[in-house]
Design a protein around this motif. Sequence first.
Motif, PDB file in Angstrom:
ATOM      1  N   THR A  94      12.310  -2.286   0.960  1.00  0.00           N
ATOM      2  CA  THR A  94      12.263  -3.452   1.853  1.00  0.00           C
ATOM      3  C   THR A  94      12.898  -3.137   3.200  1.00  0.00           C
ATOM      4  OG1 THR A  94      12.307  -5.022   0.008  1.00  0.00           O
ATOM      5  CG2 THR A  94      13.046  -5.839   2.142  1.00  0.00           C
ATOM      6  N   ALA A  97      10.577  -1.079   5.266  1.00  0.00           N
ATOM      7  CA  ALA A  97       9.486  -1.893   5.805  1.00  0.00           C
ATOM      8  C   ALA A  97       9.973  -2.763   6.966  1.00  0.00           C
ATOM      9  CB  ALA A  97       8.887  -2.759   4.709  1.00  0.00           C
ATOM     10  N   LEU A 192       4.881  -9.101   3.273  1.00  0.00           N
ATOM     11  CA  LEU A 192       5.724  -8.264   2.421  1.00  0.00           C
ATOM     12  C   LEU A 192       5.908  -8.964   1.079  1.00  0.00           C
ATOM     13  CD1 LEU A 192       9.038  -6.507   3.498  1.00  0.00           C
ATOM     14  CD2 LEU A 192       8.748  -7.478   1.240  1.00  0.00           C
ATOM     15  N   ASP A 212       0.686  -6.178   3.095  1.00  0.00           N
ATOM     16  CA  ASP A 212       0.867  -5.043   4.000  1.00  0.00           C
ATOM     17  C   ASP A 212       1.940  -4.111   3.463  1.00  0.00           C
ATOM     18  OD1 ASP A 212      -0.962  -5.670   6.262  1.00  0.00           O
ATOM     19  OD2 ASP A 212       0.238  -7.498   6.299  1.00  0.00           O
ATOM     20  N   PHE A 213       2.945  -4.701   2.850  1.00  0.00           N
ATOM     21  CA  PHE A 213       3.998  -3.938   2.179  1.00  0.00           C
ATOM     22  C   PHE A 213       4.202  -4.552   0.794  1.00  0.00           C
ATOM     23  CE2 PHE A 213       5.069  -4.061   6.722  1.00  0.00           C
ATOM     24  CZ  PHE A 213       5.201  -2.713   7.028  1.00  0.00           C
ATOM     25  N   LEU A 231       7.218   2.014  -2.418  1.00  0.00           N
ATOM     26  CA  LEU A 231       6.697   1.167  -1.352  1.00  0.00           C
ATOM     27  C   LEU A 231       5.204   1.426  -1.216  1.00  0.00           C
ATOM     28  CD1 LEU A 231       6.959  -0.631   1.240  1.00  0.00           C
ATOM     29  CD2 LEU A 231       7.516   1.482   2.477  1.00  0.00           C
ATOM     30  N   VAL A 233       2.045   0.665   1.271  1.00  0.00           N
ATOM     31  CA  VAL A 233       1.730   0.203   2.618  1.00  0.00           C
ATOM     32  C   VAL A 233       0.214   0.185   2.786  1.00  0.00           C
ATOM     33  CG1 VAL A 233       3.895   0.999   3.614  1.00  0.00           C
ATOM     34  CG2 VAL A 233       1.919   2.507   3.641  1.00  0.00           C
ATOM     35  N   VAL A 237      -1.095  -1.236   8.184  1.00  0.00           N
ATOM     36  CA  VAL A 237       0.202  -0.708   8.610  1.00  0.00           C
ATOM     37  C   VAL A 237       0.042   0.686   9.194  1.00  0.00           C
ATOM     38  CG1 VAL A 237       2.431   0.123   7.763  1.00  0.00           C
ATOM     39  CG2 VAL A 237       1.567  -2.097   7.011  1.00  0.00           C
ATOM     40  N   ALA A 266       1.627   6.915   3.673  1.00  0.00           N
ATOM     41  CA  ALA A 266       2.831   6.136   3.397  1.00  0.00           C
ATOM     42  C   ALA A 266       4.085   6.991   3.306  1.00  0.00           C
ATOM     43  CB  ALA A 266       2.641   5.360   2.098  1.00  0.00           C
TER      44      ALA A 266
END
Length: 399
Positions: A94, A97, A192, A212-213, A231, A233, A237, A266
């Motif tokens: 997080t 991001a 997110l 997006d995340f 994560l 993405v 992104v 990513a």
Amino acid sequence: MQSQPTTVLDIAQLRAHTPGCQDSLFLNSAGASLMPQPVVQAMQDYLQLETQVGGYEAERVCQTQIDRFYEETARLLNTRPEHIAFAYSATHATFQALSAIPFREGDTILTTTNDYVSNQLAFLSIQQRLGIKLLRIHELPNGDLDLTHAEELIRTHRPVLVAITHIPTNSGLVLPAEDVGKLCQQYGAWYLLDAAQSVGQLPLDVTRIQPDFLVATGRKFLRGPRNTGFLYVSDRVLTAGLSPLFIDRRAATWTEPDTYALQPGARRFEPQEISLLSVGLAEAVGYANQVGIEAIARQNQRLMHRLRTGLEQLDGITLLDWGSCQSNLLTFHMARQPLTALDAALRHGRVVFTVQYPNSALIDFRRKGIDWLVRFSPHYFNTLDEMDEVVDLMAHFLR
């Protein structure tokens, strides 16, 4: 087209792979679950190799195992490996991001009252440092997210980021991640999704959710080691060229004294040190894929139906999980019994569980008027007999 047969879990084999469930009534997969033996073995083998050849050589020799992390995680989310980055936790993912989004003073972050505490603290920190506005979506009377209010806030305030936690840590509520994704696509906000409690418990398809995340941890329902996460993405992104504020050497190539080139996928969000941890997480995600996430979800539904139904019939327990869609987190409070006595009774009965306090979910605790809750979170290696045993233990405590 002929339908595919429904996978039936071999619970005995799953429990044989999970030695810890033989000695306890383990109901804490929402905290840190029990790793299956293949995950432990993969990490032990890697560490043994490190003692013989050193860390760098072990990483080179085991590169295929490390690469498997991206392949298995992509399979789990219905995406491609280049959209996956390793992280040390969902919170670490997080932060990566958030650092990639170019917030400016006056920008808006839209979240919920149930978002994870570490996320809320990060938003408050950004608010204090950068002067952004933080808005929260209301709930309906039954606890569901008010999507009408969400759209109103998005249309009026045009948030740069919409961030929600799919399953809050303090309740069994499942938020409508796909519906929020549609709103973000419609209005162009970055989206997110914190899937720390849903990955490994429920099917997740990023082509449907459209985040997006998406961030997740390895230690919960994925049954991986601590200090692991990932994560996801989106193409959006990557096309926009977003990257974290602080870039590690795996994330980019230093091309000239004053320039660098980002990794194309990513992995621009990744830290340097991932070898042992990614091997363990790869094995955990692969194990979940092999068992089958649909079969896992069905077994979880059976377990939670038995547990909820049993506890609902007991006088003196207040179940706290609101909303029309609930998960494998069950939370409750007792007004007439002290927490110390309940804690002692559960531990005497070999139950592994979690107690949470207001600082983990301040708004929700105030709304419910409680100062503590107990959380049970069974997983697919648990049995219906264990659910009955927990209900019986609680009934005996309340006599």
